[in-house]
Motif scaffolding. Structure first.
Motif, PDB file in Angstrom:
ATOM      1  N   THR A   1       9.004  -7.107  -3.618  1.00 51.29           N
ATOM      2  CA  THR A   1       7.763  -6.514  -3.123  1.00 51.29           C
ATOM      3  C   THR A   1       7.611  -5.064  -3.558  1.00 51.29           C
ATOM      4  O   THR A   1       6.513  -4.621  -3.930  1.00 51.29           O
ATOM      5  N   THR A   2       8.697  -4.303  -3.523  1.00 53.89           N
ATOM      6  CA  THR A   2       8.625  -2.884  -3.877  1.00 53.89           C
ATOM      7  C   THR A   2       8.204  -2.702  -5.329  1.00 53.89           C
ATOM      8  O   THR A   2       7.324  -1.887  -5.640  1.00 53.89           O
ATOM      9  N   ALA A   3       8.815  -3.450  -6.232  1.00 52.82           N
ATOM     10  CA  ALA A   3       8.456  -3.345  -7.652  1.00 52.82           C
ATOM     11  C   ALA A   3       6.998  -3.722  -7.875  1.00 52.82           C
ATOM     12  O   ALA A   3       6.293  -3.087  -8.670  1.00 52.82           O
ATOM     13  N   ILE A   4       6.523  -4.734  -7.174  1.00 55.36           N
ATOM     14  CA  ILE A   4       5.138  -5.183  -7.333  1.00 55.36           C
ATOM     15  C   ILE A   4       4.168  -4.116  -6.823  1.00 55.36           C
ATOM     16  O   ILE A   4       3.133  -3.843  -7.450  1.00 55.36           O
TER      17      ILE A   4
ATOM     18  N   ILE B   1       8.377  -0.467 -15.235  1.00 58.68           N
ATOM     19  CA  ILE B   1       9.351  -0.659 -14.161  1.00 58.68           C
ATOM     20  C   ILE B   1      10.473  -1.566 -14.637  1.00 58.68           C
ATOM     21  O   ILE B   1      10.221  -2.610 -15.247  1.00 58.68           O
ATOM     22  N   THR B   2      11.704  -1.162 -14.361  1.00 62.42           N
ATOM     23  CA  THR B   2      12.865  -2.026 -14.552  1.00 62.42           C
ATOM     24  C   THR B   2      13.352  -2.429 -13.170  1.00 62.42           C
ATOM     25  O   THR B   2      13.863  -1.597 -12.414  1.00 62.42           O
ATOM     26  N   ALA B   3      13.145  -3.689 -12.828  1.00 63.19           N
ATOM     27  CA  ALA B   3      13.504  -4.203 -11.506  1.00 63.19           C
ATOM     28  C   ALA B   3      14.726  -5.106 -11.638  1.00 63.19           C
ATOM     29  O   ALA B   3      14.674  -6.128 -12.326  1.00 63.19           O
TER      30      ALA B   3
ATOM     31  N   LEU C   1       0.811  -1.219   0.000  1.00 62.26           N
ATOM     32  CA  LEU C   1       0.000   0.000   0.000  1.00 62.26           C
ATOM     33  C   LEU C   1       0.844   1.270   0.000  1.00 62.26           C
ATOM     34  O   LEU C   1       0.504   2.259  -0.653  1.00 62.26           O
ATOM     35  N   GLY C   2       1.951   1.267   0.739  1.00 66.31           N
ATOM     36  CA  GLY C   2       2.798   2.452   0.778  1.00 66.31           C
ATOM     37  C   GLY C   2       3.415   2.769  -0.566  1.00 66.31           C
ATOM     38  O   GLY C   2       3.663   3.943  -0.888  1.00 66.31           O
ATOM     39  N   LEU C   3       3.660   1.737  -1.384  1.00 60.00           N
ATOM     40  CA  LEU C   3       4.205   1.964  -2.724  1.00 60.00           C
ATOM     41  C   LEU C   3       3.150   2.555  -3.648  1.00 60.00           C
ATOM     42  O   LEU C   3       3.451   3.401  -4.500  1.00 60.00           O
TER      43      LEU C   3
ATOM     44  N   CYS D   1       1.571 -14.137  -7.237  1.00 55.64           N
ATOM     45  CA  CYS D   1       0.962 -14.505  -5.959  1.00 55.64           C
ATOM     46  C   CYS D   1       0.522 -13.275  -5.174  1.00 55.64           C
ATOM     47  O   CYS D   1      -0.615 -13.201  -4.692  1.00 55.64           O
ATOM     48  N   LEU D   2       1.407 -12.278  -5.045  1.00 56.28           N
ATOM     49  CA  LEU D   2       1.077 -11.087  -4.267  1.00 56.28           C
ATOM     50  C   LEU D   2      -0.070 -10.301  -4.892  1.00 56.28           C
ATOM     51  O   LEU D   2      -0.975  -9.833  -4.195  1.00 56.28           O
ATOM     52  N   ILE D   3      -0.044 -10.143  -6.208  1.00 58.99           N
ATOM     53  CA  ILE D   3      -1.108  -9.382  -6.863  1.00 58.99           C
ATOM     54  C   ILE D   3      -2.435 -10.126  -6.770  1.00 58.99           C
ATOM     55  O   ILE D   3      -3.496  -9.521  -6.567  1.00 58.99           O
ATOM     56  N   SER D   4      -2.406 -11.448  -6.893  1.00 57.88           N
ATOM     57  CA  SER D   4      -3.628 -12.236  -6.745  1.00 57.88           C
ATOM     58  C   SER D   4      -4.200 -12.081  -5.341  1.00 57.88           C
ATOM     59  O   SER D   4      -5.411 -11.880  -5.163  1.00 57.88           O
TER      60      SER D   4
END
Length: 453
Positions: free
Chosen positions: A281-284, A299-301, A250-252, A317-320
């Motif tokens: 996590t930050t890029a996501i 984004i280039t991660a 959420l902070g991102l 997984c995180l986005i789902s």
């Protein structure tokens, strides 16, 4: 490998959700208490001259479409640098962003203890300990490997602010089991243990603990906890390594919304965000913000710790989980927003190549920006290359400084000279030794042959 926990069951069929309702759901996510008083951070401009030296502009012109910039302005490759490393003396970079929504959630849940983990020099573990101590919570940190003879850097910060336990690498490899077992021992027989994303799962909309109007507040704006005394039952919350969780995203999203304001980068300008990625996590989180606002950004991660397939699996997984918890299954897919790329000079995680410390030193002297060779230097190198390549596309390259500079102290400890064995030639940026030099940060052993690479 850090695995993403599937914290929610497959979503139940939902009635059709209009675009307006989706926008309202997105907007509601940002109407909450935050740890950071503002999402703002200083933004500098970095230019590279033909002589390969750097210069910085502390107050660059922002806003406006790229089409208004003369071609001559692109003669010297340049990129913007978001100075998240300046957010807080100890809690900065992407660590602060991932804790931005997480820490207030702990307070609303009336948590008494937090259990998390990381490497010996984990910036995340140190940041979590500082934030907990500032708010009267107890932080329990499980750090991988052996206790250093002399604590420095983030390891020292963790020891000062939290309760540290060192865990053998074989046990640390089973992170979920390790974290849960330790949390249960902290909670005792009658205490509660919950993973941080499961707090959101308690209500399918994820909003059950977002409303705090009826809760009594203390002088810092935090809800008063009924479980804060030593004699009360423990409410222990587990946070995964690197705050790899839905609430950590959420902070991102908040940061992307701030950057998309007209007086900064706007919503129409093509932007390439560059950052280093440990857990990813930050890029996501940034990608979700781009989806939410419908921005022409990508984004280039730079991958540091895992394979591309592992990063993509964590992204999926995180986005789902995020969409399921917040009822946003109809949100547009994110394919193509994140480009997972290798370091320009691939190596095992934690290894430092010849000349990299000297390069960090040169950048610091020329720009005032402190980088570390493990994380932020990897993003800097890609930003320099992309600044030249993207100029023809009228796209702005923006690097996110993810902080972590106290890790230099831990690196200096592992590279400290012992007698006459070796010395660091700052002028040339390479190591000479009278005997075989072995060092690790945090887990990598380098031989003479590797140092010659």
């Amino acid at each position: 490998m850090l695995r993403c926990r599937l914290t929610v069951p497959p979503p139940r069929p939902r009635p059709g959700v209009s675009r307006l309702n989706v926008v309202r759901r997105w907007s509601s996510l940002l109407h909450r208490q935050w740890m950071l008083p503002s999402p703002a951070a200083p933004i500098h401009s970095i230019s590279l001259s033909k002589s390969s030296s750097y210069s910085s502009d502390l107050a660059p012109a922002l806003g406006g479409p790229a089409s208004t910039v003369e071609v001559s302005d692109f003669d010297a490759p340049s990129f913007y640098l978001i100075r998240d490393d300046l957010l807080h003396p100890l809690v900065n970079g992407n660590k602060a962003r991932k804790l931005d929504a997480l820490v207030p959630l702990l307070r609303r849940y009336s948590a008494t203890d937090l259990v998390t983990c990381g490497g010996c020099q984990s910036a995340h573990a140190a940041a979590a300990a500082v934030c907990c101590a500032e708010r009267g919570l107890r932080a329990h940190l499980l750090l991988r490997g052996e206790q250093p003879e002399v604590p420095t850097g983030y390891n020292l910060v963790s020891l000062m602010y939290g309760s540290v336990s060192y865990v053998e690498r074989s046990a640390y490899a089973r992170r979920e089991e390790m974290l849960l077992k330790h949390a249960e021992s902290v909670a005792g027989g009658e205490g509660d243990v919950l993973w941080v994303d499961d707090i959101l799962k308690k209500n399918s909309s994820g909003l059950n603990l977002e409303e705090s109007d009826s809760m009594p507040m203390d002088g810092r704006g935090d809800p008063l906890s009924e479980c804060s005394s030593e004699t009360s039952l423990r409410r222990v919350v587990i946070v995964n390594e690197g705050a790899c969780s839905v609430v950590g995203l959420l902070g991102l999203i908040r940061l992307v919304k701030y950057l998309s304001q007209a007086h900064i980068f706007g919503r129409d300008q093509k932007i390439v965000l560059v950052l280093d990625s440990g857990t990813g996590t930050t890029a996501i989180g940034l990608a979700l913000g781009i989806i939410y606002l419908g921005l022409p950004w990508r984004i280039t991660a730079v991958m540091l710790a895992d394979s591309r397939d592992q990063y993509k699996e964590r992204e999926k997984c995180l986005i789902s989980n995020f969409k399921s918890i917040y009822g946003l299954e109809t949100v547009e897919p994110n394919e193509g927003i994140i480009h997972w790329v290798d370091r320009l000079h691939p190596r095992r995680f934690g290894k430092v190549l010849n000349g990299e410390i000297d390069l960090c030193r040169r950048i610091a002297q020329q720009t005032g920006v402190l980088l570390d060779p493990i994380y932020t230097l990897a993003a800097w190198e890609h930003a320099v290359l992309l600044a030249d390549a993207e100029a023809e596309n009228h796209a702005k390259v923006v690097m996110l400084h993810t902080g972590g500079t106290l890790g230099l102290f831990g690196l200096a400890q592992s590279l400290s000279p012992i007698g006459e064995l070796w010395k660091l030639d700052i002028a040339k940026g390479w190591y000479t030794s009278k005997a075989r030099l072995n060092f690790h940060f945090p887990d990598v052993i380098c031989s003479d042959a590797q140092l010659e690479m």
